[in-house]
Structure formats: C-alpha cells, structure tokens
Scaffold this motif. Structure first.
Motif, PDB file in Angstrom:
ATOM      1  N   PRO A 209     -25.865 -21.982 -29.143  1.00 49.10           N
ATOM      2  CA  PRO A 209     -24.763 -22.407 -30.010  1.00 49.10           C
ATOM      3  C   PRO A 209     -23.929 -23.513 -29.361  1.00 49.10           C
ATOM      4  CG  PRO A 209     -24.836 -20.008 -29.826  1.00 49.10           C
ATOM      5  CD  PRO A 209     -25.788 -20.541 -28.813  1.00 49.10           C
ATOM      6  N   VAL A 210     -23.462 -24.433 -30.183  1.00 41.63           N
ATOM      7  CA  VAL A 210     -22.601 -25.522 -29.728  1.00 41.63           C
ATOM      8  C   VAL A 210     -21.269 -25.422 -30.467  1.00 41.63           C
ATOM      9  CG1 VAL A 210     -22.272 -28.027 -29.625  1.00 41.63           C
ATOM     10  CG2 VAL A 210     -24.538 -27.035 -29.198  1.00 41.63           C
ATOM     11  N   ILE A 211     -20.185 -25.490 -29.708  1.00 41.39           N
ATOM     12  CA  ILE A 211     -18.844 -25.488 -30.292  1.00 41.39           C
ATOM     13  C   ILE A 211     -18.278 -26.891 -30.162  1.00 41.39           C
ATOM     14  CG2 ILE A 211     -16.513 -24.533 -30.166  1.00 41.39           C
ATOM     15  CD1 ILE A 211     -17.771 -21.994 -28.971  1.00 41.39           C
ATOM     16  N   GLY A 212     -18.092 -27.556 -31.286  1.00 37.89           N
ATOM     17  CA  GLY A 212     -17.520 -28.892 -31.285  1.00 37.89           C
ATOM     18  C   GLY A 212     -16.012 -28.815 -31.108  1.00 37.89           C
ATOM     19  N   LEU A 213     -15.507 -29.583 -30.152  1.00 37.44           N
ATOM     20  CA  LEU A 213     -14.077 -29.596 -29.847  1.00 37.44           C
ATOM     21  C   LEU A 213     -13.555 -31.020 -30.046  1.00 37.44           C
ATOM     22  CD1 LEU A 213     -11.428 -28.511 -28.728  1.00 37.44           C
ATOM     23  CD2 LEU A 213     -12.418 -28.599 -26.423  1.00 37.44           C
ATOM     24  N   LEU A 229     -12.975 -34.818 -36.060  1.00 36.36           N
ATOM     25  CA  LEU A 229     -13.058 -33.526 -36.746  1.00 36.36           C
ATOM     26  C   LEU A 229     -13.945 -33.618 -37.982  1.00 36.36           C
ATOM     27  CD1 LEU A 229     -12.191 -30.598 -37.278  1.00 36.36           C
ATOM     28  CD2 LEU A 229     -10.132 -31.499 -38.389  1.00 36.36           C
ATOM     29  N   LEU A 230     -13.717 -34.629 -38.815  1.00 31.46           N
ATOM     30  CA  LEU A 230     -14.508 -34.759 -40.037  1.00 31.46           C
ATOM     31  C   LEU A 230     -15.981 -35.009 -39.725  1.00 31.46           C
ATOM     32  CD1 LEU A 230     -12.068 -36.863 -42.243  1.00 31.46           C
ATOM     33  CD2 LEU A 230     -12.624 -34.434 -42.475  1.00 31.46           C
ATOM     34  N   GLY A 231     -16.249 -35.825 -38.701  1.00 33.96           N
ATOM     35  CA  GLY A 231     -17.634 -36.082 -38.338  1.00 33.96           C
ATOM     36  C   GLY A 231     -18.356 -34.819 -37.897  1.00 33.96           C
ATOM     37  N   VAL A 243     -13.932 -26.234 -33.902  1.00 33.98           N
ATOM     38  CA  VAL A 243     -12.545 -25.773 -33.877  1.00 33.98           C
ATOM     39  C   VAL A 243     -11.631 -26.941 -34.239  1.00 33.98           C
ATOM     40  CG1 VAL A 243     -13.018 -23.983 -32.166  1.00 33.98           C
ATOM     41  CG2 VAL A 243     -12.276 -26.252 -31.409  1.00 33.98           C
ATOM     42  N   ASN A 244     -10.351 -26.678 -34.296  1.00 40.67           N
ATOM     43  CA  ASN A 244      -9.407 -27.713 -34.706  1.00 40.67           C
ATOM     44  C   ASN A 244      -9.177 -28.738 -33.589  1.00 40.67           C
ATOM     45  OD1 ASN A 244      -7.665 -29.043 -36.434  1.00 40.67           O
ATOM     46  ND2 ASN A 244      -6.358 -27.265 -36.794  1.00 40.67           N
ATOM     47  N   ALA A 251     -11.711 -22.904 -28.506  1.00 37.28           N
ATOM     48  CA  ALA A 251     -13.094 -23.195 -28.115  1.00 37.28           C
ATOM     49  C   ALA A 251     -13.492 -22.371 -26.899  1.00 37.28           C
ATOM     50  CB  ALA A 251     -13.250 -24.685 -27.824  1.00 37.28           C
ATOM     51  N   GLY A 252     -12.606 -22.295 -25.911  1.00 37.44           N
ATOM     52  CA  GLY A 252     -12.913 -21.545 -24.702  1.00 37.44           C
ATOM     53  C   GLY A 252     -13.033 -20.059 -24.950  1.00 37.44           C
TER      54      GLY A 252
END
Length: 269
Positions: A209-213, A229-231, A243-244, A251-252
């Motif tokens: 899993p990847v969490i975009g920050l 964020l939109l991308g 996450v925002n 994220a952490g």
C-alpha cells in the motif's frame, strides 16, 4: 513535601476491575467510571484522553498552534504524569524551549518537522513491529515527511527514508525503492508537493500500500498543495490512498497501523 503521584490509567483500571471482582463496586457504577477512566481535565481548555494509546496504539497527539505557551506546558506535564509521554506537532521553537525548561531533560524537539516528544522516566516505546518506508519528492517536502516518520517510530515501527527522489529526476528513485523492497517494507508514505506525481509513480511500481501525502510546496494556480492533492486523488494507480495536505500525522499513524498489523521483516539496514 513532594506532590502525590497521580495514578496512571493502567493502575486505575486494574484497581477498578479488582473492586468489581470482590464486590466493592457495582457493575453499573463501574461502567460509569470506565467512561471517565483515562480522561484528565487541564484547566478549562483541555480534556486529555490518556488511555487512547492503550486502546488504539495511536496516542493522542497535541497540536501546537493556537495554544499559549502556558497551555502547552500544562498539557505536556499532564500527559507525562498520566500516560508517561506525549507527542506534539507543529510546535514552535519558542514553545519547545518553554516546555523543555518546565518539564526537564527528557524532551526532544525537531525544529525541522516541529515535532516535540516528552517522556516520563519510566516510559518505553511499544515493542518493535513492522517496517515502513517514507519517500519525499523534494527537500521542501521533508518537514512533513519527518512528521510522519516521528509518529511511526513512536508507534514502534522501523522506518526507512529516502528524500529528494521526485519525478523531475526519476532515475533517483530506483535505488531507494530497491533498498526498501529488500528491507521488507509493508507500506510506503510518499510526500510530494507541486503537481504531486510521485505517489502515483511509486504505486505503479510496488506491491505494498502507498499513502500519498500532499504537501503545500508550490505556488501560483493550484499551489499550496491543492494540485498535489487533486492529482493524487485522481490517480489511476491502484493501491494508493491519500491524506489531506501536510497531514504527516495521519499518514504516519495509518502507515504504522498497517506495518504493525502485517509484521514482517525485522528492522535492518
């Protein structure tokens, strides 16, 4: 005379259960007490949840902005007495200096990320479990990435980092990703501002899993993290969640829960 020590949440819970077991406290009364257990009011401005880490592994994290120095000092003191430690985010250097003076030597502060950690003498980190990776597209994204790193490490997760590996020089990404694969990471946090492309690229290359920050790095139309964020939200790469803007704490914490749930490799390298 020294002040009497406050009971920590675990001691209070043990005593309450013992009282129920031997009939000194009725069940309905114990239910009411449990609702309040681990809560601690500080003045008229804070109501601390001292038992959150025991329930969720994620501690209650104190947000520095908007608090006076005096309020932050008293909140940190209450946490150190009640639960043994506290992590504060977005703390200014002035706030950190005041907390260190008031609380003592067991206070660490990273000015780059704004993370302050205060520990009681008996505090121990959770048993180590899980391995995660953190990537930052550019140097300007590192403070937010380091906020995520601090949360994960305080939750007992081994963290590997690689910074300044954004898409403007995509050849920089290969070696760090391979290092993290060999280290056995089970989740990746990827911080990026500007157009926010790096999380999509990474999610298309890995099997975790990847969490975009998204970070607020950037300017002009779509600046302040909005384009990033939109991308990320519009990414066609599956396995990417977002996450925002600048929310390294979330994220952490999320990455740490994933890493600890999957366990896996021991920390190495």
């Amino acid at each position: 005379m020294s002040e009497p020590r406050e009971k920590d949440a675990d001691t209070a819970l043990t005593e309450l259960l013992a009282a129920v077991a031997d009939g000194r406290v009725a069940v309905d009364r114990a239910v009411r007490q449990l609702a309040e257990l681990g809560l601690n009011a500080v003045g008229d401005y804070a109501r601390l949840d001292l038992g959150r880490q025991r329930r969720r592994l994620i501690p209650e994290i104190v947000y520095g902005p908007g608090k006076t120095i005096e309020q932050l000092v008293e909140i940190v003191r209450a946490f150190v007495r009640g639960s043994g430690w506290v992590l504060c985010s977005r703390v200014s250097a002035e706030q950190a200096a005041a907390v260190r003076t008031a609380v003592g030597e067991r206070v660490s502060y990273d000015e780059r990320s704004g993370v302050l950690i205060a520990r009681g003498a008996q505090h121990e980190l959770p048993a180590p479990r899980g391995v995660a990776g953190v990537l930052a597209a550019g140097t300007a994204d590192v403070p937010v990435a380091e906020e995520a790193v601090a949360v994960m490490r305080e939750m007992g997760v081994c963290v590997h980092t690689a910074y300044d590996v954004g898409v403007a020089g995509l050849h920089r990404l290969g070696a760090p990703l391979e290092t993290m694969r060999l280290a056995g990471v089970s989740v990746l946090v990827v911080a990026a501002g500007m157009e926010g492309a790096l999380p999509s690229v990474v999610a298309g290359l890995v099997d975790v899993p990847v969490i975009g920050l998204p970070t607020s790095t950037g300017y002009g139309y779509g600046g302040g993290g909005h384009a990033a964020l939109l991308g990320m939200l519009q990414s066609c790469a599956l396995g990417l969640t977002v996450v925002n803007i600048d929310n390294g704490v979330s994220a952490g914490a999320t990455a740490a829960l994933i890493a600890r749930a999957t366990g896996g490799a021991e920390c190495r390298g």
